[in-house]
Design a protein around this motif. Structure first.
Motif, PDB file in Angstrom:
ATOM      1  N   TYR A 192     114.241  65.912   6.492  1.00 14.63           N
ATOM      2  CA  TYR A 192     112.914  65.607   7.046  1.00 14.63           C
ATOM      3  C   TYR A 192     112.150  66.895   7.340  1.00 14.63           C
ATOM      4  CZ  TYR A 192     114.529  60.833   7.344  1.00 14.63           C
ATOM      5  OH  TYR A 192     115.019  59.596   7.015  1.00 14.63           O
TER       6      TYR A 192
ATOM      7  N   ASP B 117     101.802  75.828  13.892  1.00 15.35           N
ATOM      8  CA  ASP B 117     100.945  74.932  13.108  1.00 15.35           C
ATOM      9  C   ASP B 117      99.774  75.668  12.458  1.00 15.35           C
ATOM     10  OD1 ASP B 117      99.498  75.397  15.391  1.00 15.35           O
ATOM     11  OD2 ASP B 117      99.321  73.292  15.970  1.00 15.35           O
TER      12      ASP B 117
ATOM     13  N   ARG C  65     102.195  60.547   2.973  1.00 16.98           N
ATOM     14  CA  ARG C  65     101.013  60.963   3.739  1.00 16.98           C
ATOM     15  C   ARG C  65     101.384  61.380   5.170  1.00 16.98           C
ATOM     16  NH1 ARG C  65      96.379  59.867   0.938  1.00 16.98           N
ATOM     17  NH2 ARG C  65      96.534  58.372  -0.744  1.00 16.98           N
ATOM     18  N   ALA C  66     102.442  62.141   5.259  1.00 20.13           N
ATOM     19  CA  ALA C  66     102.951  62.554   6.556  1.00 20.13           C
ATOM     20  C   ALA C  66     102.415  63.902   7.000  1.00 20.13           C
ATOM     21  CB  ALA C  66     104.484  62.605   6.521  1.00 20.13           C
TER      22      ALA C  66
ATOM     23  N   HIS D 135      99.009  66.541   7.485  1.00 14.96           N
ATOM     24  CA  HIS D 135      97.560  66.543   7.678  1.00 14.96           C
ATOM     25  C   HIS D 135      97.123  67.957   8.042  1.00 14.96           C
ATOM     26  CE1 HIS D 135      97.690  62.177   7.593  1.00 14.96           C
ATOM     27  NE2 HIS D 135      98.772  62.290   8.346  1.00 14.96           N
TER      28      HIS D 135
ATOM     29  N   GLN E  34      99.509  69.500  10.717  1.00 10.10           N
ATOM     30  CA  GLN E  34     100.241  68.603  11.602  1.00 10.10           C
ATOM     31  C   GLN E  34     101.219  67.800  10.746  1.00 10.10           C
ATOM     32  OE1 GLN E  34      96.555  68.146  11.672  1.00 10.10           O
ATOM     33  NE2 GLN E  34      96.606  69.978  12.941  1.00 10.10           N
ATOM     34  N   ILE E  35     102.392  67.602  11.290  1.00 11.98           N
ATOM     35  CA  ILE E  35     103.378  66.778  10.587  1.00 11.98           C
ATOM     36  C   ILE E  35     103.641  65.516  11.398  1.00 11.98           C
ATOM     37  CG2 ILE E  35     104.453  68.727   9.414  1.00 11.98           C
ATOM     38  CD1 ILE E  35     106.681  68.702  11.439  1.00 11.98           C
ATOM     39  N   ASP E  36     103.826  64.426  10.692  1.00  9.66           N
ATOM     40  CA  ASP E  36     104.155  63.148  11.315  1.00  9.66           C
ATOM     41  C   ASP E  36     105.572  62.798  10.894  1.00  9.66           C
ATOM     42  OD1 ASP E  36     104.495  60.591  12.199  1.00  9.66           O
ATOM     43  OD2 ASP E  36     102.664  59.790  11.281  1.00  9.66           O
ATOM     44  N   ARG E  37     106.506  63.176  11.741  1.00  8.75           N
ATOM     45  CA  ARG E  37     107.912  62.968  11.366  1.00  8.75           C
ATOM     46  C   ARG E  37     108.289  61.492  11.352  1.00  8.75           C
ATOM     47  NH1 ARG E  37     111.845  66.868  11.445  1.00  8.75           N
ATOM     48  NH2 ARG E  37     113.231  65.590  12.701  1.00  8.75           N
ATOM     49  N   THR E  38     107.476  60.651  11.987  1.00  6.04           N
ATOM     50  CA  THR E  38     107.770  59.213  11.920  1.00  6.04           C
ATOM     51  C   THR E  38     107.378  58.646  10.556  1.00  6.04           C
ATOM     52  OG1 THR E  38     105.623  58.521  12.812  1.00  6.04           O
ATOM     53  CG2 THR E  38     107.378  58.992  14.400  1.00  6.04           C
ATOM     54  N   ALA E  39     106.460  59.320   9.860  1.00  4.71           N
ATOM     55  CA  ALA E  39     106.033  58.859   8.535  1.00  4.71           C
ATOM     56  C   ALA E  39     106.841  59.494   7.419  1.00  4.71           C
ATOM     57  CB  ALA E  39     104.549  59.159   8.330  1.00  4.71           C
ATOM     58  N   CYS E  40     107.402  60.679   7.663  1.00  7.09           N
ATOM     59  CA  CYS E  40     108.145  61.416   6.639  1.00  7.09           C
ATOM     60  C   CYS E  40     109.289  60.574   6.089  1.00  7.09           C
ATOM     61  CB  CYS E  40     108.686  62.715   7.244  1.00  7.09           C
ATOM     62  SG  CYS E  40     109.700  63.679   6.108  1.00  7.09           S
TER      63      CYS E  40
END
Ligand code: SF4
Length: 64
Positions: free
Chosen positions: A31, A38, A58-59, A61, A4-10
Motif C-alpha cells: 500500500y 506531502d 484514484r487514491a 490527489h 495527498q494519499i487516501d490509504r483507504t482507497a489504495c
C-alpha cells in the motif's frame, strides 16, 4: 504542489511507486506511502502527476 494519499482507497496496484519512486513508495503489504512529506519537489512534479493519473483506484490527489 502537494500530494495527498487516501490509504483507504489504495488497492495496492503499485503503479504510483513505479511512476514516481521519489514521491511514493509501498509498505510491506504493497500500500502507498509518501517517501517524504506531502510537498513535492519541483523536479518531481511531472512524475508525481503521472503517478496520480496512473492510479486505478484514484487514491492519489494533488493541490497546488
Ligand atoms: S497506484 Fe494507487 S492503488 Fe496502486 S499502490 Fe499506488 S495509490 Fe495504491
Amino acid at each position: 504542489m502537494q500530494v495527498q494519499i487516501d490509504r483507504t482507497a489504495c488497492q495496492a496496484y503499485g503503479n504510483c511507486a513505479d511512476e514516481a519512486p521519489a514521491v511514493f513508495r509501498l509498505d510491506d503489504l504493497g500500500y502507498v506511502q509518501l517517501v517524504g512529506g506531502d510537498e513535492v519537489p519541483a523536479d518531481q512534479e511531472p512524475a508525481a502527476r503521472a503517478a496520480i493519473l496512473s492510479c486505478p483506484a484514484r487514491a492519489l490527489h494533488a493541490t497546488e
